[in-house]
Design a protein around this motif. Structure first.
Motif, PDB file in Angstrom:
ATOM      1  N   CYS A   1      25.861   7.528  32.152  1.00  0.00           N
ATOM      2  CA  CYS A   1      26.618   8.759  31.997  1.00  0.00           C
ATOM      3  C   CYS A   1      28.073   8.423  31.701  1.00  0.00           C
ATOM      4  O   CYS A   1      28.630   7.490  32.286  1.00  0.00           O
ATOM      5  CB  CYS A   1      26.511   9.589  33.281  1.00  0.00           C
ATOM      6  N   ILE A   2      28.682   9.157  30.762  1.00  0.00           N
ATOM      7  CA  ILE A   2      30.109   9.040  30.479  1.00  0.00           C
ATOM      8  C   ILE A   2      30.797  10.269  31.042  1.00  0.00           C
ATOM      9  O   ILE A   2      30.418  11.405  30.728  1.00  0.00           O
ATOM     10  CB  ILE A   2      30.374   8.940  28.963  1.00  0.00           C
ATOM     11  N   VAL A   3      31.805  10.062  31.896  1.00  0.00           N
ATOM     12  CA  VAL A   3      32.570  11.175  32.448  1.00  0.00           C
ATOM     13  C   VAL A   3      34.053  10.940  32.162  1.00  0.00           C
ATOM     14  O   VAL A   3      34.508   9.795  32.014  1.00  0.00           O
ATOM     15  CB  VAL A   3      32.351  11.317  33.971  1.00  0.00           C
TER      16      VAL A   3
ATOM     17  N   GLU B   1      25.559   2.715  23.689  1.00  0.00           N
ATOM     18  CA  GLU B   1      25.661   4.153  23.428  1.00  0.00           C
ATOM     19  C   GLU B   1      26.869   4.746  24.147  1.00  0.00           C
ATOM     20  O   GLU B   1      27.551   5.628  23.600  1.00  0.00           O
ATOM     21  CB  GLU B   1      24.376   4.856  23.864  1.00  0.00           C
ATOM     22  N   CYS B   2      27.147   4.271  25.358  1.00  0.00           N
ATOM     23  CA  CYS B   2      28.334   4.725  26.085  1.00  0.00           C
ATOM     24  C   CYS B   2      29.607   4.406  25.311  1.00  0.00           C
ATOM     25  O   CYS B   2      30.510   5.237  25.185  1.00  0.00           O
ATOM     26  CB  CYS B   2      28.391   4.061  27.463  1.00  0.00           C
ATOM     27  N   ILE B   3      29.678   3.192  24.788  1.00  0.00           N
ATOM     28  CA  ILE B   3      30.878   2.768  24.045  1.00  0.00           C
ATOM     29  C   ILE B   3      31.033   3.580  22.765  1.00  0.00           C
ATOM     30  O   ILE B   3      32.142   4.036  22.430  1.00  0.00           O
ATOM     31  CB  ILE B   3      30.796   1.261  23.744  1.00  0.00           C
TER      32      ILE B   3
ATOM     33  N   VAL C   1      32.063   4.965  33.087  1.00  0.00           N
ATOM     34  CA  VAL C   1      30.602   4.848  33.038  1.00  0.00           C
ATOM     35  C   VAL C   1      30.069   5.100  34.440  1.00  0.00           C
ATOM     36  O   VAL C   1      30.490   4.449  35.394  1.00  0.00           O
ATOM     37  CB  VAL C   1      30.162   3.452  32.545  1.00  0.00           C
ATOM     38  N   ARG C   2      29.138   6.039  34.546  1.00  0.00           N
ATOM     39  CA  ARG C   2      28.531   6.359  35.829  1.00  0.00           C
ATOM     40  C   ARG C   2      27.006   6.335  35.693  1.00  0.00           C
ATOM     41  O   ARG C   2      26.468   6.428  34.594  1.00  0.00           O
ATOM     42  CB  ARG C   2      28.967   7.755  36.303  1.00  0.00           C
ATOM     43  N   LEU C   3      26.328   6.274  36.842  1.00  0.00           N
ATOM     44  CA  LEU C   3      24.855   6.318  36.899  1.00  0.00           C
ATOM     45  C   LEU C   3      24.199   5.277  36.004  1.00  0.00           C
ATOM     46  O   LEU C   3      23.083   5.478  35.521  1.00  0.00           O
ATOM     47  CB  LEU C   3      24.339   7.715  36.506  1.00  0.00           C
TER      48      LEU C   3
END
Length: 308
Positions: free
Chosen positions: A219-221, A251-253, A230-232
């Protein structure tokens, strides 16, 4: 685990085996009306579903004795159900394939089996069918002696999956690291904040889905207008080191860059080697460490950063 606990778990597995065997027996009652035994049907199915293969591969895939399998294949060949030809790669092996007669003999058995399973599933509601299939896939994944390399798709969470991730991670970290309920509370706050803000331009969550099974998440918050966190980040232990974590991190990046963030951060504990490995491979740098009392344990908390 005590001897008593181990015994209770073994008894639970045996109980399930008996229950499932009874259902499988009921599903294969139609075999009594055919010229094929259950084992013969399994061999025909293996040949029906793919390209030609050797007897050794068949025996290994189905767990059959080589002598018994050899006699079975000889019988099939005599009845014109299979052909054998020398392997181009190993002259000692023969490639086995179904003939047209073999396909014709197996096709009605396959259709009947599908009809019986469909009839069984019709007695369940669609959500119950999904739950059953998910449980079956989990059993198969956990008991497989080989890592699964099936395609992993990153998708948005479905109803209930974020809550399941909180449950799964809280349970696992409690079992393996002794982390207490405050870790579950932290995860729940992340999910609650993300769900209530619902800002798809600035925040996003992904589920790693492998043939219908949840095997990971990220997850991105928004931490600030320029920094994202970055979480979870999670990959099921039995499918780690298959590239799923790298896929999630990449994918987060990409999302953080598209959303205009200039920095991506991740906080973890020094004892957790997998997130540290993913950070290093993605180009993060260790920005700082601090000794803290968290989740009922004395931890070295690490902050990793990536300049975007």
């Amino acid at each position: 685990m005590t001897d008593s606990e181990a015994r209770q778990r073994a008894l639970a597995v045996r109980h399930f085996n008996r229950f499932y065997t009874q259902h499988i027996g009921a599903l294969h009652e139609h075999l009594a009306k055919t010229a094929f035994s259950l084992t013969e049907v399994r061999v025909l199915h293996e040949l029906f579903r793919g390209r030609a293969q050797t007897a050794s591969v068949l025996g290994r895939n189905l767990g059959l004795d080589s002598g018994y399998l050899s006699r079975l294949l000889t019988n099939f060949e005599r009845r014109g159900l299979i052909t054998r030809r020398p392997s181009e790669h190993d002259a000692r092996q023969s490639l086995i394939a179904l003939t047209d007669a073999g396909h014709a003999a197996y096709a009605p058995l396959d259709a009947a089996a599908l009809e019986e399973v469909s009839a069984l599933l019709e007695g369940l509601t669609p959500p119950d069918q999904d739950q059953l299939i998910t449980a079956m896939r989990l059993i198969e994944r956990l008991l497989s002696d080989k890592p699964r390399h099936e395609l992993v798709v990153l998708r948005q969470p479905r109803a209930g999956e974020c809550a399941w991730l909180v449950h799964r991670q809280a349970q696992w970290f409690a079992s393996h690291y002794g982390w207490d309920h405050t870790f579950e509370g932290l995860l729940a706050r992340v999910v609650a904040d993300y769900s209530q803000r619902r800002d798809p331009v600035r925040e996003m969550c992904w589920i790693a889905d492998q043939e219908g099974s949840v095997v990971g998440s990220a997850c991105i918050v928004a931490v600030s207008t320029t920094v994202a966190g970055v979480r979870l980040l999670w990959v099921e232990p039995d499918v780690q080191r298959l590239g799923i974590g790298t896929q999630l991190m990449s994918e987060c990046i990409r999302f953080a860059r598209r959303s205009g963030y200039t920095k991506l951060t991740l906080t973890t504990a020094s004892t957790l080697h997998e997130p540290r490995r993913l950070c290093e491979r993605a180009g993060f740098t260790l920005a700082g460490t601090v000794a803290e009392r968290r989740f009922g344990n004395d931890l070295t908390v690490e902050r990793w950063e990536l300049e975007l």
